[in-house]
Design an enzyme around this catalytic site. Structure first.
Site, PDB file in Angstrom:
ATOM      1  N   LYS A  23      -1.239  -6.656  -8.233  1.00 52.44           N
ATOM      2  CA  LYS A  23      -1.623  -7.871  -7.496  1.00 52.44           C
ATOM      3  C   LYS A  23      -3.079  -8.226  -7.773  1.00 52.44           C
ATOM      4  O   LYS A  23      -3.433  -9.386  -7.918  1.00 52.44           O
ATOM      5  CB  LYS A  23      -1.396  -7.659  -6.005  1.00 52.44           C
ATOM      6  CG  LYS A  23      -1.967  -8.750  -5.185  1.00 52.44           C
ATOM      7  CD  LYS A  23      -1.218  -8.934  -3.908  1.00 52.44           C
ATOM      8  CE  LYS A  23      -1.917  -9.961  -3.087  1.00 52.44           C
ATOM      9  NZ  LYS A  23      -3.201  -9.440  -2.590  1.00 52.44           N
ATOM     10  N   HIS A  62       0.841  -1.206   0.000  1.00 57.43           N
ATOM     11  CA  HIS A  62       0.000   0.000   0.000  1.00 57.43           C
ATOM     12  C   HIS A  62       0.876   1.257   0.000  1.00 57.43           C
ATOM     13  O   HIS A  62       0.601   2.217  -0.722  1.00 57.43           O
ATOM     14  CB  HIS A  62      -0.876   0.040   1.253  1.00 57.43           C
ATOM     15  CG  HIS A  62      -1.874  -1.072   1.374  1.00 57.43           C
ATOM     16  ND1 HIS A  62      -1.846  -1.997   2.389  1.00 57.43           N
ATOM     17  CD2 HIS A  62      -2.955  -1.387   0.609  1.00 57.43           C
ATOM     18  CE1 HIS A  62      -2.865  -2.829   2.248  1.00 57.43           C
ATOM     19  NE2 HIS A  62      -3.543  -2.491   1.175  1.00 57.43           N
TER      20      HIS A  62
HETATM   21  P1  AMP Z   1      -6.457  -3.750  -0.524  1.00 56.19           P
HETATM   22  O1  AMP Z   1      -6.317  -2.950   0.728  1.00 56.19           O
HETATM   23  O2  AMP Z   1      -6.004  -5.160  -0.395  1.00 56.19           O
HETATM   24  O3  AMP Z   1      -7.813  -3.602  -1.166  1.00 56.19           O
HETATM   25  O4  AMP Z   1      -5.429  -3.108  -1.549  1.00 56.19           O
HETATM   26  C1  AMP Z   1      -5.468  -1.732  -1.864  1.00 56.19           C
HETATM   27  C2  AMP Z   1      -4.621  -1.515  -3.086  1.00 56.19           C
HETATM   28  O5  AMP Z   1      -3.284  -1.928  -2.820  1.00 56.19           O
HETATM   29  C3  AMP Z   1      -5.098  -2.343  -4.286  1.00 56.19           C
HETATM   30  O6  AMP Z   1      -5.018  -1.571  -5.457  1.00 56.19           O
HETATM   31  C4  AMP Z   1      -4.139  -3.504  -4.295  1.00 56.19           C
HETATM   32  O7  AMP Z   1      -3.953  -4.060  -5.587  1.00 56.19           O
HETATM   33  C5  AMP Z   1      -2.862  -2.841  -3.807  1.00 56.19           C
HETATM   34  N1  AMP Z   1      -1.966  -3.843  -3.235  1.00 56.19           N
HETATM   35  C6  AMP Z   1      -2.303  -4.835  -2.376  1.00 56.19           C
HETATM   36  N2  AMP Z   1      -1.234  -5.612  -2.124  1.00 56.19           N
HETATM   37  C7  AMP Z   1      -0.204  -5.107  -2.840  1.00 56.19           C
HETATM   38  C8  AMP Z   1       1.169  -5.486  -3.012  1.00 56.19           C
HETATM   39  N3  AMP Z   1       1.680  -6.540  -2.398  1.00 56.19           N
HETATM   40  N4  AMP Z   1       1.936  -4.724  -3.822  1.00 56.19           N
HETATM   41  C9  AMP Z   1       1.406  -3.639  -4.471  1.00 56.19           C
HETATM   42  N5  AMP Z   1       0.128  -3.246  -4.357  1.00 56.19           N
HETATM   43  C10 AMP Z   1      -0.671  -3.972  -3.557  1.00 56.19           C
END
Ligand code: AMP
Length: 283
Positions: free
Chosen positions: A150, A38
Site C-alpha cells: 500500500k 497490519h
Molecule cells: P501504518 O500503520 O499505516 O504506518 O502501516 C504499517 C504497515 O502496514 C506499513 O508497512 C503499511 O504499508 C502496512 N499496511 C497499511 N495498510 C495496509 C493494508 N491495507 N494492507 C497491507 N498492509 C498495509
C-alpha cells in the site's frame, strides 16, 4: 504470551535473549490503530521467522502536517488486545521522548524519490520514515522486516536505506488488504463517515478502470484520462496525483513493453482525509 515493551533498552534485551537462543526475528513497524492489513503482516512474519516484533509509534518526524498528526487515530489498548490474539511476541510502544531522546541532527534525502508522488506532496515525510525505520532496525537487528505494498514508495525508500547503508535485513512486501468495497484498509479510514467511506471505494475503482484499459492494449494517456474522468464526476474527492510508473523504480515509462511491471498510484483527499492506494499490473 505478548510482551509489551516501552523502553529501547528493554527491547534490545528482550530481542537479544531470543537471539541467544538462536531464534530469528521478524519486525513489523506500524503506527497503530491496527486493522487486518497490519495483522496480515504479523502473520506473514510469523510464517517466516521464529519471533515477531511489532512496533507501534505515531512518528512525529514523518508528518508534514500538524493537523494530520494530531488527528491520527490512536487506540493503544485495543491494539494490544488485538495483538495478544495474534502470533506477535513483542510489541514495542515507545513515547516520542523515548524514541527521540534528542532532536536528530541527521537528515535523510532519498534523491529522485523525494520529487515524485508522496515525496513531492509530503516534503520531509521520507526523512522521518527513514529515521524511524533506521532506528527500529538498529534496535531490533531483525532478520526480516515487513512493509505493505500500500505504501509502495515507502518500501522503495526503505529499500534504498537498507541497500545504501548495507543494513543486513531482508525486506518483505506484503499485498494490500482491502475492505469488501475494494477500499484499501488504512488507519485513516476510521476518520471517514459511512458516506465518505463509500465515496472512497471509488479510488480503487479508478485504479481498476485504468489497469483494465492498459492490460487490454490502450495507451497510458488514455488510461489516465479515463481514470481522471471517472473520479472527476464524483463529488467530494480531491485527487492529488494519479501516476502510472515502473514497479521497481517508480519512474515514468516512455513506452509500454510486454513483460513490464507497472504500478498505478494515487493519492486523494476525501473530507480532508488523505488516502493513498495503488495497483500493480504485469503486461
Ligand atoms: P501504518 O500503520 O499505516 O504506518 O502501516 C504499517 C504497515 O502496514 C506499513 O508497512 C503499511 O504499508 C502496512 N499496511 C497499511 N495498510 C495496509 C493494508 N491495507 N494492507 C497491507 N498492509 C498495509
Amino acid at each position: 504470551m505478548l510482551k509489551v515493551i516501552r523502553k529501547k533498552s528493554d527491547l534490545k534485551e528482550a530481542v537479544g535473549s531470543f537471539k541467544q537462543k538462536g531464534k530469528t526475528i521478524g519486525l513489523v513497524p506500524t503506527m497503530g490503530a491496527l486493522h487486518s492489513g497490519h495483522l496480515s503482516l504479523v502473520e506473514l512474519s510469523h510464517s517466516q521467522y521464529d519471533v515477531t516484533v511489532v512496533s507501534i509509534f505515531v512518528n512525529p518526524t514523518q508528518f508534514n502536517n500538524k493537523e494530520d498528526l494530531d488527528k491520527y487515530p490512536r487506540s493503544e489498548e485495543s491494539d494490544i488486545n488485538l495483538l495478544s490474539k495474534t502470533s506477535c511476541d513483542l510489541v514495542f510502544i515507545p513515547s516520542a521522548d523515548e524514541m527521540y531522546a534528542s532532536t536528530p541532527l541527521i537528515k535523510l534525502d532519498f534523491g529522485y524519490l523525494e520529487n515524485i508522488m508522496e515525496g513531492k506532496f509530503r516534503p520531509g515525510h521520507f526523512n522521518g520514515v527513514g529515521l524511524v525505520v533506521a532506528k527500529l532496525l538498529g534496535l531490533t537487528e531483525p532478520n526480516g522486516a515487513f512493509f505493505g505494498q500500500k505504501d509502495i514508495q515507502q518500501f522503495r525508500v526503505i529499500s534504498a536505506l537498507v541497500k545504501d547503508l548495507d543494513i543486513p535485513v531482508k525486506l518483505h512486501m506484503a499485498p494490500i488488504v482491502r475492505e469488501m468495497s475494494g477500499l484499501a484498509m488504512s488507519s485513516r479510514n476510521e476518520r471517514l463517515n459511512d458516506e465518505q467511506k463509500s465515496t472512497a471505494s471509488n479510488l480503487f475503482k479508478s485504479l481498476q478502470i485504468a489497469a483494465k484499459l492498459i492490460t487490454s492494449g490502450n495507451s497510458l494517456e488514455k488510461a489516465k484520462k479515463e481514470a481522471f474522468e471517472f473520479l472527476g464526476q464524483l463529488k467530494n474527492i480531491e485527487l492529488e496525483y494519479f501516476e502510472i510508473v515502473d514497479f521497481e523504480t517508480l519512474q515514468n515509462i516512455p513506452s509500454v513493453n510486454k513483460g513490464e511491471q507497472l504500478v498505478l498510484c494515487l493519492a486523494a483527499h476525501i473530507g480532508g482525509i488523505r488516502l493513498i492506494d495503488n495497483i500493480v499490473i504485469e503486461l
